[in-house]
Design an enzyme around this catalytic site. Sequence first.
Site, PDB file in Angstrom:
ATOM      1  N   THR A 142       0.825  -1.205   0.000  1.00 37.26           N
ATOM      2  CA  THR A 142       0.000   0.000   0.000  1.00 37.26           C
ATOM      3  C   THR A 142       0.863   1.261   0.000  1.00 37.26           C
ATOM      4  O   THR A 142       2.015   1.225   0.457  1.00 37.26           O
ATOM      5  CB  THR A 142      -0.894  -0.023   1.257  1.00 37.26           C
ATOM      6  OG1 THR A 142      -1.402   1.283   1.493  1.00 37.26           O
ATOM      7  CG2 THR A 142      -0.113  -0.406   2.509  1.00 37.26           C
ATOM      8  N   ASP A 143       0.272   2.379  -0.443  1.00 40.14           N
ATOM      9  CA  ASP A 143       0.983   3.660  -0.357  1.00 40.14           C
ATOM     10  C   ASP A 143       1.013   4.182   1.085  1.00 40.14           C
ATOM     11  O   ASP A 143       1.741   5.131   1.387  1.00 40.14           O
ATOM     12  CB  ASP A 143       0.350   4.698  -1.297  1.00 40.14           C
ATOM     13  CG  ASP A 143      -1.113   5.019  -0.985  1.00 40.14           C
ATOM     14  OD1 ASP A 143      -1.699   4.411  -0.067  1.00 40.14           O
ATOM     15  OD2 ASP A 143      -1.684   5.888  -1.683  1.00 40.14           O
ATOM     16  N   GLU A 144       0.218   3.557   1.978  1.00 37.15           N
ATOM     17  CA  GLU A 144       0.134   4.091   3.341  1.00 37.15           C
ATOM     18  C   GLU A 144       1.445   3.927   4.112  1.00 37.15           C
ATOM     19  O   GLU A 144       1.661   4.585   5.126  1.00 37.15           O
ATOM     20  CB  GLU A 144      -1.044   3.447   4.096  1.00 37.15           C
ATOM     21  CG  GLU A 144      -2.340   3.671   3.340  1.00 37.15           C
ATOM     22  CD  GLU A 144      -3.607   3.377   4.125  1.00 37.15           C
ATOM     23  OE1 GLU A 144      -3.565   3.400   5.362  1.00 37.15           O
ATOM     24  OE2 GLU A 144      -4.635   3.121   3.487  1.00 37.15           O
ATOM     25  N   TYR A 162      -1.900  -0.519  11.010  1.00 35.77           N
ATOM     26  CA  TYR A 162      -2.018  -1.184   9.701  1.00 35.77           C
ATOM     27  C   TYR A 162      -0.803  -0.884   8.835  1.00 35.77           C
ATOM     28  O   TYR A 162      -0.131  -1.799   8.333  1.00 35.77           O
ATOM     29  CB  TYR A 162      -3.303  -0.736   8.984  1.00 35.77           C
ATOM     30  CG  TYR A 162      -3.312  -1.065   7.499  1.00 35.77           C
ATOM     31  CD1 TYR A 162      -3.314  -2.386   7.066  1.00 35.77           C
ATOM     32  CD2 TYR A 162      -3.304  -0.046   6.530  1.00 35.77           C
ATOM     33  CE1 TYR A 162      -3.298  -2.692   5.700  1.00 35.77           C
ATOM     34  CE2 TYR A 162      -3.296  -0.350   5.173  1.00 35.77           C
ATOM     35  CZ  TYR A 162      -3.286  -1.669   4.764  1.00 35.77           C
ATOM     36  OH  TYR A 162      -3.266  -1.972   3.425  1.00 35.77           O
ATOM     37  N   LYS A 219       2.212  -3.358   7.398  1.00 35.29           N
ATOM     38  CA  LYS A 219       2.502  -3.545   5.978  1.00 35.29           C
ATOM     39  C   LYS A 219       3.950  -3.134   5.681  1.00 35.29           C
ATOM     40  O   LYS A 219       4.646  -3.786   4.894  1.00 35.29           O
ATOM     41  CB  LYS A 219       1.539  -2.733   5.102  1.00 35.29           C
ATOM     42  CG  LYS A 219       0.107  -3.228   5.076  1.00 35.29           C
ATOM     43  CD  LYS A 219      -0.065  -4.622   4.487  1.00 35.29           C
ATOM     44  CE  LYS A 219       0.192  -4.682   3.000  1.00 35.29           C
ATOM     45  NZ  LYS A 219      -0.150  -6.040   2.456  1.00 35.29           N
TER      46      LYS A 219
END
Length: 349
Positions: free
Chosen positions: A130-132, A156, A160
């Site tokens: 993810t870009d998060e 989260y 990741k």
Amino acid sequence: MILVTGGAGFIGSNFVLDWLAEQDEPVVNLDALTYAGNLNNLRPIENDPRHIFVHGNIGDAALLSDLFTRHKPRAVVNFAAESHVDRSIHGPEDFIQTNILGTFRLLEAARAYWGGLQNKSDLRFLHVSTDEVFGTLGADDPAFNEETSYRPNSPYSASKAASDHLVRAYFHTYGLPVVTTNCSNNYGPLHFPEKLIPLVIHNALRGRPLPIYGDGMQIRDWLYVKDHCSAIRRVLEAGRLGETYNIGGWNERANLHVVTTLCEVLDELQPRSDGKKYSEQIAFVTDRPGHDRRYAIDARKIEAELGWRPAETFESGIRKTVRWYLDNADWVENVTSGSYRNWVEKQYA
Ligand code: NAD
Ligand code: TYD
């Protein structure tokens, strides 16, 4: 044969359905069927001999070893994860177990299998991220590219980020043939109605409040799920090993804009019976703790190197999505019965 993990979830099931629609190569689909995994997502291929569903956990080393030995996949695509930021704030434990330990076990199983292969190019491990992991941007900051430092802010995104680092380390330390993708926010069919877009459609149609966290001016970069799937297929096919690829749709939108767009499309496709606008249901609520203000993806690398481009604009993708939810009320009914009530429904009881 490819091994897909988490293929009963939102993106994974879209990926498996699209994969089998495009080619005949079979898929082993390993999924633990958590609250987010649903066999109904795979109903169109339930009797398809090219789809082998395995109910199990990516943390189960014995099962993984057996799957690798039996099916000899040429590729692994790792979607399996706990994926909802709000849940990670309420209870991070499952995120650590699946996203970090689970990915570690999967890497170990892949490494053991790959170690025994005569031709080392007979396996490829694609890790879906993810870009998060990059953290948050200010209004004028450039979009995240592949060189942006990792600064995860939620349990989260931290879990990741940890899994991405393990994948990277397995390439540098052991030479495992890996590639990682970091994608922006997805939306589209089969999206569990706890995330913003499907939740708003679901609540709107039931006359419930449409919750906007804080001022609603947080920005996400939205990508239609089928475009994410085509990007993953392209990276699997031609991505360079050890590299990471950012995937995004050049579609930065503030949350409030997303919600008002959904309301307008619903006003047109299924107007409220009382003649009022769906936007009247918008409700500003307490902000999410540690809420990232802005995500934006610079997708030039995948575009230039691999020639990938999204097919949908935000507007066309949103229309398709609303249409899909209107046409698939039975799917929504099915996934929102049972454990869903414990999480989202209680807020509107
Ligand atoms: P999802 O929550 O809809 O689906 C996750 C799937 O993984 C479910 O089917 C679940 O049953 C399965 N699963 C969970 N724990 C497991 C375990 N221990 N073993 C086996 N299966 C397990 O998630 P999603 O939105 O489809 O996301 C898929 C992947 O893409 C995730 O890795 C996520 O981090 C990443 N991603 C998601 C987005 C997004 O906007 N949704 C954006 C970028 C990246
Ligand atoms: P979400 O769909 O949970 O994805 P993520 O947190 O991974 O970006 O949320 C998207 C954006 O919408 C995020 O800024 C949080 C916000 N949001 C709301 O304003 N209201 C809601 O009810 C939800 C679920 C999210």
